[in-house]
Write a protein that holds these residues in place. Structure first.
Motif, PDB file in Angstrom:
ATOM      1  N   VAL A  12      -1.446 -18.014 -13.817  1.00 56.40           N
ATOM      2  CA  VAL A  12      -2.221 -16.865 -13.380  1.00 56.40           C
ATOM      3  C   VAL A  12      -1.616 -15.577 -13.895  1.00 56.40           C
ATOM      4  N   SER A  13      -0.286 -15.472 -13.807  1.00 52.51           N
ATOM      5  CA  SER A  13       0.356 -14.254 -14.310  1.00 52.51           C
ATOM      6  C   SER A  13       0.189 -14.120 -15.805  1.00 52.51           C
ATOM      7  N   GLY A  14       0.174 -15.275 -16.501  1.00 58.54           N
ATOM      8  CA  GLY A  14      -0.069 -15.218 -17.938  1.00 58.54           C
ATOM      9  C   GLY A  14      -1.446 -14.691 -18.252  1.00 58.54           C
ATOM     10  N   ALA A  15      -2.419 -15.094 -17.440  1.00 62.28           N
ATOM     11  CA  ALA A  15      -3.769 -14.577 -17.650  1.00 62.28           C
ATOM     12  C   ALA A  15      -3.828 -13.098 -17.348  1.00 62.28           C
ATOM     13  N   GLY A  16      -3.052 -12.674 -16.337  1.00 65.87           N
ATOM     14  CA  GLY A  16      -3.030 -11.256 -16.018  1.00 65.87           C
ATOM     15  C   GLY A  16      -2.493 -10.437 -17.162  1.00 65.87           C
ATOM     16  N   SER A  17      -1.504 -10.957 -17.849  1.00 65.17           N
ATOM     17  CA  SER A  17      -0.964 -10.227 -18.990  1.00 65.17           C
ATOM     18  C   SER A  17      -1.991 -10.121 -20.103  1.00 65.17           C
ATOM     19  N   ILE A  18      -2.852 -11.148 -20.214  1.00 68.47           N
ATOM     20  CA  ILE A  18      -3.912 -11.082 -21.221  1.00 68.47           C
ATOM     21  C   ILE A  18      -4.838  -9.917 -20.923  1.00 68.47           C
ATOM     22  N   LEU A  27     -13.166  -7.069 -24.820  1.00 64.99           N
ATOM     23  CA  LEU A  27     -13.542  -8.451 -24.604  1.00 64.99           C
ATOM     24  C   LEU A  27     -15.047  -8.592 -24.663  1.00 64.99           C
ATOM     25  N   SER A  28     -15.483  -9.742 -25.155  1.00 67.10           N
ATOM     26  CA  SER A  28     -16.910 -10.022 -25.163  1.00 67.10           C
ATOM     27  C   SER A  28     -17.395 -10.202 -23.730  1.00 67.10           C
ATOM     28  N   PRO A  29     -18.698 -10.070 -23.503  1.00 68.98           N
ATOM     29  CA  PRO A  29     -19.223 -10.252 -22.143  1.00 68.98           C
ATOM     30  C   PRO A  29     -18.869 -11.610 -21.553  1.00 68.98           C
ATOM     31  N   VAL A  30     -18.915 -12.668 -22.376  1.00 73.78           N
ATOM     32  CA  VAL A  30     -18.585 -14.009 -21.873  1.00 73.78           C
ATOM     33  C   VAL A  30     -17.117 -14.087 -21.497  1.00 73.78           C
ATOM     34  N   ALA A  31     -16.238 -13.518 -22.340  1.00 73.83           N
ATOM     35  CA  ALA A  31     -14.809 -13.531 -22.031  1.00 73.83           C
ATOM     36  C   ALA A  31     -14.505 -12.713 -20.780  1.00 73.83           C
ATOM     37  N   SER A  32     -15.196 -11.582 -20.626  1.00 75.13           N
ATOM     38  CA  SER A  32     -14.997 -10.773 -19.426  1.00 75.13           C
ATOM     39  C   SER A  32     -15.436 -11.528 -18.177  1.00 75.13           C
ATOM     40  N   GLN A  33     -16.527 -12.284 -18.285  1.00 73.67           N
ATOM     41  CA  GLN A  33     -16.974 -13.092 -17.160  1.00 73.67           C
ATOM     42  C   GLN A  33     -15.966 -14.188 -16.847  1.00 73.67           C
ATOM     43  N   ALA A  34     -15.402 -14.829 -17.882  1.00 66.68           N
ATOM     44  CA  ALA A  34     -14.390 -15.860 -17.668  1.00 66.68           C
ATOM     45  C   ALA A  34     -13.136 -15.277 -17.021  1.00 66.68           C
ATOM     46  N   ALA A  35     -12.774 -14.053 -17.422  1.00 69.14           N
ATOM     47  CA  ALA A  35     -11.616 -13.406 -16.819  1.00 69.14           C
ATOM     48  C   ALA A  35     -11.860 -13.119 -15.341  1.00 69.14           C
ATOM     49  N   SER A  36     -13.069 -12.721 -15.013  1.00 72.38           N
ATOM     50  CA  SER A  36     -13.405 -12.488 -13.599  1.00 72.38           C
ATOM     51  C   SER A  36     -13.351 -13.787 -12.804  1.00 72.38           C
ATOM     52  N   LEU A  37     -13.829 -14.869 -13.412  1.00 71.05           N
ATOM     53  CA  LEU A  37     -13.763 -16.180 -12.739  1.00 71.05           C
ATOM     54  C   LEU A  37     -12.312 -16.613 -12.546  1.00 71.05           C
ATOM     55  N   LEU A  38     -11.458 -16.304 -13.521  1.00 69.18           N
ATOM     56  CA  LEU A  38     -10.051 -16.652 -13.397  1.00 69.18           C
ATOM     57  C   LEU A  38      -9.404 -15.891 -12.237  1.00 69.18           C
ATOM     58  N   GLU A  39      -9.677 -14.600 -12.139  1.00 70.77           N
ATOM     59  CA  GLU A  39      -9.128 -13.818 -11.038  1.00 70.77           C
ATOM     60  C   GLU A  39      -9.636 -14.329  -9.689  1.00 70.77           C
ATOM     61  N   GLU A  40     -10.915 -14.687  -9.645  1.00 71.18           N
ATOM     62  CA  GLU A  40     -11.483 -15.216  -8.406  1.00 71.18           C
ATOM     63  C   GLU A  40     -10.855 -16.556  -8.048  1.00 71.18           C
ATOM     64  N   ALA A  41     -10.646 -17.416  -9.057  1.00 78.78           N
ATOM     65  CA  ALA A  41     -10.024 -18.720  -8.814  1.00 78.78           C
ATOM     66  C   ALA A  41      -8.586 -18.563  -8.328  1.00 78.78           C
ATOM     67  N   ALA A  42      -7.855 -17.632  -8.926  1.00 84.40           N
ATOM     68  CA  ALA A  42      -6.476 -17.392  -8.492  1.00 84.40           C
ATOM     69  C   ALA A  42      -6.429 -16.912  -7.049  1.00 84.40           C
ATOM     70  N   ASP A  43      -7.370 -16.064  -6.676  1.00 86.42           N
ATOM     71  CA  ASP A  43      -7.420 -15.568  -5.299  1.00 86.42           C
ATOM     72  C   ASP A  43      -7.761 -16.702  -4.336  1.00 86.42           C
ATOM     73  N   LEU A  44      -8.691 -17.555  -4.709  1.00 82.28           N
ATOM     74  CA  LEU A  44      -9.058 -18.682  -3.858  1.00 82.28           C
ATOM     75  C   LEU A  44      -7.901 -19.670  -3.715  1.00 82.28           C
ATOM     76  N   HIS A  48      -6.898 -18.084  -0.076  1.00 80.11           N
ATOM     77  CA  HIS A  48      -7.823 -18.838   0.771  1.00 80.11           C
ATOM     78  C   HIS A  48      -7.562 -20.349   0.745  1.00 80.11           C
ATOM     79  N   MET A  49      -6.874 -20.839  -0.264  1.00 79.59           N
ATOM     80  CA  MET A  49      -6.583 -22.270  -0.413  1.00 79.59           C
ATOM     81  C   MET A  49      -7.858 -23.112  -0.372  1.00 79.59           C
ATOM     82  N   ASP A  50      -8.903 -22.592  -0.977  1.00 82.98           N
ATOM     83  CA  ASP A  50     -10.162 -23.329  -1.105  1.00 82.98           C
ATOM     84  C   ASP A  50     -10.143 -24.007  -2.473  1.00 82.98           C
ATOM     85  N   PHE A  51      -9.515 -25.184  -2.517  1.00 82.92           N
ATOM     86  CA  PHE A  51      -9.226 -25.815  -3.799  1.00 82.92           C
ATOM     87  C   PHE A  51     -10.489 -26.309  -4.509  1.00 82.92           C
TER      88      PHE A  51
END
Length: 308
Positions: A12-18, A27-44, A48-51
């Motif tokens: 997760v921290s590696g993705a944050g550095s990206i 970033l392209s729109p698709v990459a920006s969307q993937a980055a948002s999904l990554l941040e959301e997944a890291a938060d979960l 929240h531990m919603d695996f």
């Protein structure tokens, strides 16, 4: 299965550095969307531990990136996909679904040789922890033999992981020795340490082989173990059946032999309630066959003895 979250945090921290090193607008729109999904997944995962939801977000992010890897920001997309896979692996292992990890990861890469070093490292450590190193044997071997991977900075680390967590636990000492001698990226100190560990593990393996029974005794114990008290009961019934056959041996001459054989066998199956095709039934069916053979020898003379 609860695993150390530090590996996932690293991803997760590696993705944050990206994201920090790249302007959102670049970033392209698709990459920006993937980055948002990554941040959301890291938060979960962390808060929240919603695996299950974590795996869902990671899958959506990886699938969205499959068509973006040929674009100008393909490097950022590759790193995003790697981070998504690391977080997804962590979530799967937390749900004790570690058997799904390798197939789940490989669906986003063309072959094991294309796995990112961080993903391969995590998979090796995970399967080593659950005592299933053989799952990663061919995958790690294919990755290490790929010429494109041999120039990576983390290659020597993956070699050592392959040695200590896969080859040596499986007893592949000759292959481990060959890899140590043929790997040019290992330093002199790393080679000496690897040789020492290989020698130590080989001695331990030989010692355990001497202390434990051979494979035939282990196989015999394996089929006897699940029987328990049932085997004693069956053997008692067989002994009683043998005495009955012995007492009736004088009268068997007046009964067709094949009919008597079939009737006794069916009676045995009804009383014992065993499936003849079951491996656990084989010792008892063999004992019954011996009893029939003894009865055949006692009843018929050699000249009039029917064939079985």
């Amino acid at each position: 299965m609860r695993n150390d979250l530090s590996v996932a945090f690293a991803g997760v921290s590696g993705a944050g550095s990206i994201l920090r090193s790249s302007e959102p607008a670049s970033l392209s729109p698709v990459a920006s969307q993937a980055a948002s999904l990554l941040e959301e997944a890291a938060d979960l995962l962390v808060v929240h531990m919603d695996f299950a939801a974590v795996v869902d977000r990671c899958e959506k992010g990886c699938e969205s990136l499959l068509g973006e890897l040929a674009s100008e920001d393909s490097r950022s997309c590759e790193e995003l996909k790697c981070s998504l896979c690391i977080v997804g692996i962590q979530a799967l292992s937390e749900m004790n679904r570690w058997r799904e990890v390798l197939p789940w990861v490989l669906q986003y890469y063309q072959a094991p040789a294309y796995l990112p070093p961080k993903v391969l490292e995590l998979c090796i450590l995970l399967h080593s922890k659950v005592k299933e190193p053989h799952v990663m044997l061919d995958v790690a071997s294919d990755w290490l033999h790929a010429s494109a991977n041999q120039h990576l900075l983390t290659y020597s680390l993956l070699v050592q992981l392959h040695l200590f967590h896969i080859l040596l636990p499986l007893g592949h000492f000759a292959e481990a020795q060959e890899m140590v001698e043929g790997c040019k990226t290992l330093s002199k100190e790393q080679r000496l340490e690897a040789r020492r560990v290989i020698k130590e593990k080989r001695q331990q393996w030989l010692q355990q082989t001497k202390e434990h029974p051979d494979s035939e005794e282990q196989a015999e114990t394996a089929w006897k173990a699940p029987l328990g008290s049932v085997s004693k009961k069956v053997l008692t019934i067989l002994a009683q059946l043998g005495r009955v056959l012995g007492s009736l041996a004088g009268q068997l001459g007046s009964i067709p032999y094949k009919t008597a054989l079939l009737a006794a066998f069916m009676l045995f199956l009804i009383v014992v309630k065993l499936d003849p095709a079951s491996p656990t039934s084989l010792p008892f069916v063999y004992r019954l066959t011996q009893l029939f053979h003894q009865a055949r020898l006692a009843v018929f003379s050699p000249q009039h003895r029917p064939a079985v």
